[in-house]
Design a protein around this motif. Sequence first.
Motif, PDB file in Angstrom:
ATOM      1  N   ALA A  60      37.798  45.974  45.540  1.00  0.00           N
ATOM      2  CA  ALA A  60      37.780  46.069  44.023  1.00  0.00           C
ATOM      3  C   ALA A  60      39.424  46.355  43.728  1.00  0.00           C
ATOM      4  O   ALA A  60      40.302  46.954  44.054  1.00  0.00           O
ATOM      5  N   GLY A  61      39.809  45.413  42.924  1.00  0.00           N
ATOM      6  CA  GLY A  61      41.100  45.270  42.310  1.00  0.00           C
ATOM      7  C   GLY A  61      41.175  45.511  40.708  1.00  0.00           C
ATOM      8  O   GLY A  61      40.175  45.472  40.094  1.00  0.00           O
ATOM      9  N   ALA A  62      42.121  46.267  40.706  1.00  0.00           N
ATOM     10  CA  ALA A  62      42.386  46.854  39.406  1.00  0.00           C
ATOM     11  C   ALA A  62      43.659  47.123  38.789  1.00  0.00           C
ATOM     12  O   ALA A  62      44.636  47.502  39.694  1.00  0.00           O
ATOM     13  N   GLY A  63      44.156  46.895  37.557  1.00  0.00           N
ATOM     14  CA  GLY A  63      45.707  47.255  37.142  1.00  0.00           C
ATOM     15  C   GLY A  63      45.629  48.387  36.216  1.00  0.00           C
ATOM     16  O   GLY A  63      44.642  48.931  35.610  1.00  0.00           O
ATOM     17  N   ALA A  64      46.768  48.806  35.946  1.00  0.00           N
ATOM     18  CA  ALA A  64      47.061  49.905  34.929  1.00  0.00           C
ATOM     19  C   ALA A  64      46.200  51.166  35.336  1.00  0.00           C
ATOM     20  O   ALA A  64      46.525  51.608  36.675  1.00  0.00           O
ATOM     21  N   ALA A  65      45.815  51.777  34.486  1.00  0.00           N
ATOM     22  CA  ALA A  65      44.908  53.217  34.747  1.00  0.00           C
ATOM     23  C   ALA A  65      43.507  52.807  35.683  1.00  0.00           C
ATOM     24  O   ALA A  65      42.522  52.507  35.347  1.00  0.00           O
ATOM     25  N   HIS A 116      36.385  51.136  32.733  1.00  0.00           N
ATOM     26  CA  HIS A 116      36.476  51.962  31.577  1.00  0.00           C
ATOM     27  C   HIS A 116      35.747  51.057  30.521  1.00  0.00           C
ATOM     28  O   HIS A 116      35.061  51.722  29.687  1.00  0.00           O
ATOM     29  N   ARG A 117      35.622  49.737  30.542  1.00  0.00           N
ATOM     30  CA  ARG A 117      35.174  49.031  29.657  1.00  0.00           C
ATOM     31  C   ARG A 117      33.549  48.829  29.553  1.00  0.00           C
ATOM     32  O   ARG A 117      32.724  48.447  28.702  1.00  0.00           O
ATOM     33  N   ALA A 118      33.155  48.757  31.156  1.00  0.00           N
ATOM     34  CA  ALA A 118      31.818  48.613  31.284  1.00  0.00           C
ATOM     35  C   ALA A 118      31.334  49.383  32.400  1.00  0.00           C
ATOM     36  O   ALA A 118      30.748  49.192  33.466  1.00  0.00           O
ATOM     37  N   MET A 149      36.453  43.243  40.114  1.00  0.00           N
ATOM     38  CA  MET A 149      37.804  43.501  39.408  1.00  0.00           C
ATOM     39  C   MET A 149      37.562  43.893  38.078  1.00  0.00           C
ATOM     40  O   MET A 149      36.507  43.577  37.408  1.00  0.00           O
ATOM     41  N   GLY A 150      38.731  44.655  37.308  1.00  0.00           N
ATOM     42  CA  GLY A 150      38.540  45.164  35.956  1.00  0.00           C
ATOM     43  C   GLY A 150      38.416  43.981  35.021  1.00  0.00           C
ATOM     44  O   GLY A 150      37.956  44.367  33.893  1.00  0.00           O
ATOM     45  N   SER A 151      39.162  42.915  35.235  1.00  0.00           N
ATOM     46  CA  SER A 151      39.420  41.853  34.153  1.00  0.00           C
ATOM     47  C   SER A 151      39.643  40.680  34.717  1.00  0.00           C
ATOM     48  O   SER A 151      39.911  40.299  35.721  1.00  0.00           O
ATOM     49  N   GLU A 152      39.064  39.509  33.671  1.00  0.00           N
ATOM     50  CA  GLU A 152      39.326  38.248  34.189  1.00  0.00           C
ATOM     51  C   GLU A 152      40.484  37.829  34.520  1.00  0.00           C
ATOM     52  O   GLU A 152      41.143  36.944  35.270  1.00  0.00           O
ATOM     53  N   SER A 153      41.689  38.881  33.899  1.00  0.00           N
ATOM     54  CA  SER A 153      43.012  38.615  33.966  1.00  0.00           C
ATOM     55  C   SER A 153      43.449  38.835  35.637  1.00  0.00           C
ATOM     56  O   SER A 153      44.518  38.459  36.072  1.00  0.00           O
ATOM     57  N   ASP A 154      42.514  39.345  36.249  1.00  0.00           N
ATOM     58  CA  ASP A 154      42.886  39.877  37.631  1.00  0.00           C
ATOM     59  C   ASP A 154      42.351  38.788  38.731  1.00  0.00           C
ATOM     60  O   ASP A 154      42.629  38.756  39.881  1.00  0.00           O
ATOM     61  N   LEU A 155      41.585  37.880  38.145  1.00  0.00           N
ATOM     62  CA  LEU A 155      41.001  36.587  38.944  1.00  0.00           C
ATOM     63  C   LEU A 155      42.239  36.006  40.012  1.00  0.00           C
ATOM     64  O   LEU A 155      41.825  35.717  41.118  1.00  0.00           O
TER      65      LEU A 155
HETATM   66  C1  RP5 Z   1      42.581  46.827  33.938  1.00  0.00           C
HETATM   67  O1  RP5 Z   1      43.529  46.410  33.167  1.00  0.00           O
HETATM   68  C2  RP5 Z   1      42.412  45.340  34.574  1.00  0.00           C
HETATM   69  O2  RP5 Z   1      42.088  45.520  36.034  1.00  0.00           O
HETATM   70  C3  RP5 Z   1      43.689  44.497  34.332  1.00  0.00           C
HETATM   71  O3  RP5 Z   1      44.380  44.438  35.459  1.00  0.00           O
HETATM   72  C4  RP5 Z   1      44.397  45.359  33.295  1.00  0.00           C
HETATM   73  C5  RP5 Z   1      44.591  44.439  31.885  1.00  0.00           C
HETATM   74  O4  RP5 Z   1      43.297  43.835  31.665  1.00  0.00           O
HETATM   75  P1  RP5 Z   1      43.138  42.861  30.410  1.00  0.00           P
HETATM   76  O5  RP5 Z   1      43.725  43.581  29.230  1.00  0.00           O
HETATM   77  O6  RP5 Z   1      43.861  41.646  30.898  1.00  0.00           O
HETATM   78  O7  RP5 Z   1      41.741  42.494  30.435  1.00  0.00           O
HETATM   79  O8  RP5 Z   1      41.706  47.285  33.357  1.00  0.00           O
END
Ligand code: RP5
Length: 169
Positions: free
Chosen positions: A64-69, A41-43, A10-16
């Motif tokens: 793979a889970g991700a939000g936004a772009a 994007h970040r890594a 996942m793209g962020s811990e906020s996706d957990l």
């Molecule tokens: C995406 O941006 C992540 O997958 C997440 O869903 C979203 C927000 O990320 P954070 O700002 O919470 O780290 O890359």
Amino acid sequence: MSTPRVGILMGSESDLPAMRLCGEVLDEYGIGWEIAVMSAHRAPDAVRSYARQAERRGLQVLVAGAGAAAHLPGVLAALTPLPVIGVPLGGTPLAGFDALLSIVQMPPGVPVATVAVGEMGARNAGHLAARILALTDAGVAAAVQARRQQMSGRVQLPEGFDLAGDDGR
Ligand code: RP5
């Protein structure tokens, strides 16, 4: 836990909170998994390294889970021959519609199997991974079949209704 066959990223811990549900479903099938946070994007270097080693490490499906772009699933699909399941996540001002379009609109030749937005999709990613593994694993196939039977047993019929009374007309 058994050897990981599914990589949940996942793209962020906020996706957990959503993505851990995928792991819970895989547990129900007895399928080993591992979990990691790495943003495309970040890594990007970490994502590239993980994707390139995934098959060699014994993984068979990536979720793979991700939000936004949401580029993580697509980037993984570009870097590994393994099947990739993409989970669009909400929580953004566009409530996951942004992530859905980012993940689902892959160019021909680089598929990402896209599931529903959010927790529902994270769960189904686990079920879909199980069905993929079931093609070559009789134990998982039996678990998938048992689950299907359990679901079809949940119907509630009106009194006196006979399912066997359906003559196809
Ligand atoms: C995406 O941006 C992540 O997958 C997440 O869903 C979203 C927000 O990320 P954070 O700002 O919470 O780290 O890359």
